[in-house]
Design a protein around this motif. Structure first.
Motif, PDB file in Angstrom:
ATOM      1  N   PRO A 138       2.547   5.320   7.234  1.00 32.98           N
ATOM      2  CA  PRO A 138       2.680   4.220   6.264  1.00 32.98           C
ATOM      3  C   PRO A 138       2.069   2.913   6.730  1.00 32.98           C
ATOM      4  O   PRO A 138       1.548   2.154   5.911  1.00 32.98           O
ATOM      5  CB  PRO A 138       4.193   4.103   6.059  1.00 32.98           C
ATOM      6  N   THR A 139       2.117   2.614   8.026  1.00 33.55           N
ATOM      7  CA  THR A 139       1.510   1.367   8.512  1.00 33.55           C
ATOM      8  C   THR A 139       0.007   1.382   8.291  1.00 33.55           C
ATOM      9  O   THR A 139      -0.585   0.398   7.828  1.00 33.55           O
ATOM     10  CB  THR A 139       1.810   1.156  10.004  1.00 33.55           C
ATOM     11  N   ALA A 144      -1.601   3.195   6.078  1.00 38.52           N
ATOM     12  CA  ALA A 144      -1.892   3.250   4.644  1.00 38.52           C
ATOM     13  C   ALA A 144      -1.822   1.881   3.986  1.00 38.52           C
ATOM     14  O   ALA A 144      -2.556   1.603   3.034  1.00 38.52           O
ATOM     15  CB  ALA A 144      -0.907   4.212   3.963  1.00 38.52           C
ATOM     16  N   ALA A 145      -0.933   0.997   4.496  1.00 40.30           N
ATOM     17  CA  ALA A 145      -0.729  -0.308   3.849  1.00 40.30           C
ATOM     18  C   ALA A 145      -1.312  -1.456   4.654  1.00 40.30           C
ATOM     19  O   ALA A 145      -0.961  -2.613   4.432  1.00 40.30           O
ATOM     20  CB  ALA A 145       0.770  -0.533   3.640  1.00 40.30           C
ATOM     21  N   LYS A 169       0.405  -6.321   7.421  1.00 40.44           N
ATOM     22  CA  LYS A 169       0.034  -6.407   6.014  1.00 40.44           C
ATOM     23  C   LYS A 169      -0.925  -7.554   5.697  1.00 40.44           C
ATOM     24  O   LYS A 169      -1.872  -7.360   4.925  1.00 40.44           O
ATOM     25  CB  LYS A 169       1.297  -6.495   5.147  1.00 40.44           C
ATOM     26  N   TYR A 180      -3.205   9.295   4.454  1.00 38.47           N
ATOM     27  CA  TYR A 180      -2.348   8.669   5.452  1.00 38.47           C
ATOM     28  C   TYR A 180      -0.893   8.615   5.012  1.00 38.47           C
ATOM     29  O   TYR A 180      -0.149   7.707   5.415  1.00 38.47           O
ATOM     30  CB  TYR A 180      -2.842   7.250   5.742  1.00 38.47           C
ATOM     31  N   ALA A 181      -0.461   9.556   4.217  1.00 38.02           N
ATOM     32  CA  ALA A 181       0.909   9.534   3.707  1.00 38.02           C
ATOM     33  C   ALA A 181       1.931   9.541   4.842  1.00 38.02           C
ATOM     34  O   ALA A 181       3.001   8.940   4.729  1.00 38.02           O
ATOM     35  CB  ALA A 181       1.148  10.724   2.787  1.00 38.02           C
TER      36      ALA A 181
END
Length: 283
Positions: free
Chosen positions: A124-125, A127-128, A161, A120-121
């Motif tokens: 970003p949403t 991935a984190a 997050k 998921y590089a």
């Protein structure tokens, strides 16, 4: 804008149409928005999953029973949704050996990508992203520890997050249920516990109601068969600026916080002073 309840409803509704089907072709004219969709061609859909606001078609080789070695990721954006028939706002057509499914998106913010699981590089949403609010991974103690250090609570929730899938609608509703001002920062242990419980309750009820459908325009959320969600009838504050709070009768205020329209009751959701004393009481 589709949030977790709307995306989960979409997943539940279209999975029977796609599970076990082989993707024959993916038609669109925007490769920068719908990336590497050609990689899905010839692969069988073995199931649909969801992460926060992202929908994932799990793909395996047509003649294989091995792992789901590709994921067809869909983000509905602000106005995206699947339909049984094409129309003037159709952006993507997914053709399978069981029929066609059409992705409509009037405002064109939706995105798709075919990737290997976990790669998921470029997202970003995703991935984190934090834990799912209705899963065992969403733990009160961990949530409270993060909340104690956080700034304004509503933008913090919207960051995805601390917990995934909470957008503008369900942040406002959860904060009202917990009796917390949207701009409150550094939550106490009790405040965090109330918010944790509210998020789980609101999201659970919204999923069971099929999400929220607002207004009647082309970009309004609908299920693939045209049915509306029903949770909008349970909204306490969202979209109700100027109306009486259902808990205390005080006029609900609408403001802008972190560039997002925000609704709260000034009586039920007082902004606590820095020294820890609240203005007014909680109804």
């Amino acid at each position: 804008m589709p949030e977790l309840p709307e995306v989960e409803t979409t997943r539940r509704k279209i999975e029977p149409l796609l599970r076990g089907r082989t993707i024959l072709h993916v038609e669109h004219d925007a490769p920068h928005k719908y990336r590497d969709t050609h990689l899905a061609v010839g692969r069988r859909v073995t199931g649909l999953s969801r992460r926060g606001k992202y929908l994932m078609l799990n793909l395996a080789p047509h003649d294989g029973d091995g792992p789901h070695d590709l994921e067809f990721i869909v983000h509905l954006g602000m106005t995206g949704g699947f339909r049984l028939e094409g129309g003037r706002h159709t952006r993507v057509t997914i053709r399978t050996d069981g029929g066609d499914l059409f992705f409509d998106d009037p405002r064109r913010f939706g995105k798709m990508a075919v990737v290997r699981p976990g790669e998921y590089a470029g997202m970003p949403t995703l991935a984190a992203m934090g834990p799912e609010p209705l899963s065992e991974d969403f733990r009160e103690e961990e949530f409270a520890a993060l909340a104690a250090q956080a700034g304004a609570v509503k933008p913090w929730l919207l960051s995805q997050k601390p917990v995934s899938g909470v957008g503008n609608i369900y942040a406002d509703e959860s904060l009202w249920q917990a009796g917390l001002h949207p701009a409150q920062s550094h939550l106490t242990r009790d405040e965090a516990a109330r918010l944790y419980a509210a998020v789980r309750d609101v999201m659970g009820r919204a999923v069971e109601a099929g999400g929220s459908s607002l207004g009647s325009g082309a970009g309004n959320y609908r299920q693939h068969d045209g049915l509306s969600g029903l949770f909008q009838h349970s909204h306490a504050v969202y979209g109700r600026g100027g109306e009486p709070c259902p808990r205390c009768g005080t006029t609900i205020e609408k403001s802008v916080l972190a560039q997002r329209g925000t609704h709260h009751c000034p009586q039920c959701q007082p902004l606590r002073r820095p020294e820890g004393r609240a203005k007014g009481g909680r109804a």
